[in-house]
Enzyme design. Structure first.
Site, PDB file in Angstrom:
ATOM      1  N   CYS B 119       0.908  -0.999   0.152  1.00  0.00           N
ATOM      2  CA  CYS B 119      -0.019  -0.054  -0.005  1.00  0.00           C
ATOM      3  C   CYS B 119       0.925   1.188   0.203  1.00  0.00           C
ATOM      4  CB  CYS B 119      -0.920  -0.035   1.165  1.00  0.00           C
ATOM      5  SG  CYS B 119      -1.881   1.619   1.411  1.00  0.00           S
ATOM      6  N   CYS B 122      -0.662   4.386   2.297  1.00  0.00           N
ATOM      7  CA  CYS B 122      -0.741   4.365   3.836  1.00  0.00           C
ATOM      8  C   CYS B 122      -0.206   2.835   4.129  1.00  0.00           C
ATOM      9  CB  CYS B 122      -2.005   4.788   4.378  1.00  0.00           C
ATOM     10  SG  CYS B 122      -3.506   3.902   3.480  1.00  0.00           S
ATOM     11  N   SER B 123      -1.051   2.084   4.607  1.00  0.00           N
ATOM     12  CA  SER B 123      -0.654   0.834   5.091  1.00  0.00           C
ATOM     13  C   SER B 123      -1.766  -0.228   5.014  1.00  0.00           C
ATOM     14  CB  SER B 123      -0.052   0.812   6.370  1.00  0.00           C
ATOM     15  OG  SER B 123      -0.901   1.520   7.215  1.00  0.00           O
ATOM     16  N   CYS B 124      -2.697  -0.006   3.882  1.00  0.00           N
ATOM     17  CA  CYS B 124      -3.897  -1.113   3.947  1.00  0.00           C
ATOM     18  C   CYS B 124      -3.396  -2.288   3.640  1.00  0.00           C
ATOM     19  CB  CYS B 124      -4.678  -0.513   2.407  1.00  0.00           C
ATOM     20  SG  CYS B 124      -5.204   1.013   2.426  1.00  0.00           S
TER      21      CYS B 124
END
Lengths: 95, 220
Positions: B119, B122-124
């Site tokens: 991702c 962000c950090s999905c």
């Protein structure tokens, strides 16, 4: 629910714009040409959430890009690819 | 260290080493807004403290074992695998998992294709299924590099790929969450689903590991 504007396999260009609000198209993908590899569901458009609930929902697609076209100095193999999720308002038909 | 000495200076045990660090008090504006928002939501009855506790506990209980169970089922049941690849969100409901409205998407590794997930924005991560993502998954280093030099990053994880194996990076930018279906290792024909699931690692579900190793039968 509205019918998808783009079909599986269609060639599309990702819009090159930068709205002054939160949006989820990374800059490296803007202006790139790829092909639709999955027609997904409709979801809230990130930039529409600043006005409330993200409605009307928009069709989401998975778009496949060629790595060699994406990065001038790409060091991997010619067939390498990158798939990314893009909402319909960010896509235009391309050759 | 003894515990029956009178507590006077000069003794030889080290209080600094046994001291447990406390949770830090919120000081930044962002953290204080979070505290205030939580308090308001509970006061206004949007949700209860008990619901919050239960949700946190459920999220904390998610772990890569759930993904391993899905992979083992797909390896064992070709019809399930077909449903899983066509519509992961629907297929995993058969095993009692529901990530909706997120579109759970399973990507299959083959002899000629290796998939890896990132991702960049962000950090999905499919956290409700696989638990917290590893720290490196959230790092700027991984997020920036794996899209433009995936083979170099994969090599750092120990994954060496021939040029005729396509590398496909999946950038999780919106409402989809991804899991890789790794290849079933050779020599595992006789294993049941529980034994197969034990072979599946977290990193193989993200794509930073490719080859899974059957456990040594003598060690089982």
């Amino acid at each position: 629910m509205s019918a998808p504007r783009f079909a599986l396999g269609a060639t599309v260009r990702i819009a090159e714009r930068t709205p002054p609000v939160h949006h989820r198209v990374p800059s490296y993908a803007k202006g790139q040409v790829g092909r639709i590899v999955r027609v997904c569901h409709e979801h809230g458009l990130p930039e529409a959430y600043i006005r409330g609930d993200g409605r009307p929902f928009q069709r989401l697609y998975r778009v496949r890009l060629d790595q060699k076209a994406l990065w001038r100095d790409y060091a991997g193999a010619a067939g390498d690819t990158l798939d990314i999720e893009i909402f319909e308002p960010w896509l235009e038909p391309a050759e | 260290m003894t515990s029956d000495h009178p507590h006077d200076p000069g003794h030889d045990h080290d209080h600094a080493r046994t001291f447990q660090p406390d949770l830090s008090e919120p000081t930044s504006d962002a953290a204080l807004i979070g505290v205030a928002l939580r308090r308001l939501m509970i006061e206004r009855g949007v949700y209860s403290a008990e619901e919050e506790r239960a949700t946190i506990e459920r999220m904390a209980g998610a772990n890569p074992g759930n993904g391993a169970r899905i992979v083992a089922r797909a390896w064992s049941d070709p019809a399930f695998k077909e449903r899983l690849l066509a519509d992961g969100a629907e297929a995993i409901k058969e095993l009692g998992y529901d990530l909706s409205p997120l579109e759970f998407t399973v990507l299959e590794n083959t002899d000629r294709l290796h998939n890896v997930v990132v991702c960049t924005l962000c950090s999905c991560y499919p956290r409700a299924l696989l638990g917290q993502s590893p720290a490196w998954y959230k790092s700027k280093n991984y997020r920036a590099r794996v899209v433009r030099e995936p083979r170099a990053v994969l090599a750092e994880f120990g994954v060496a790929l021939a040029d005729d194996v396509e590398v496909r990076v999946h950038d999780s930018t919106a409402e989809l969450r991804y899991m890789i279906l790794p290849q079933r290792p050779a020599g595992t024909e006789g294993l049941d689903e529980a034994d197969l699931a034990a072979l599946v690692t977290r990193d193989s579900l993200i794509g930073t590991q490719r080859d899974l190793t059957p456990k040594d039968p003598a060690a089982r």
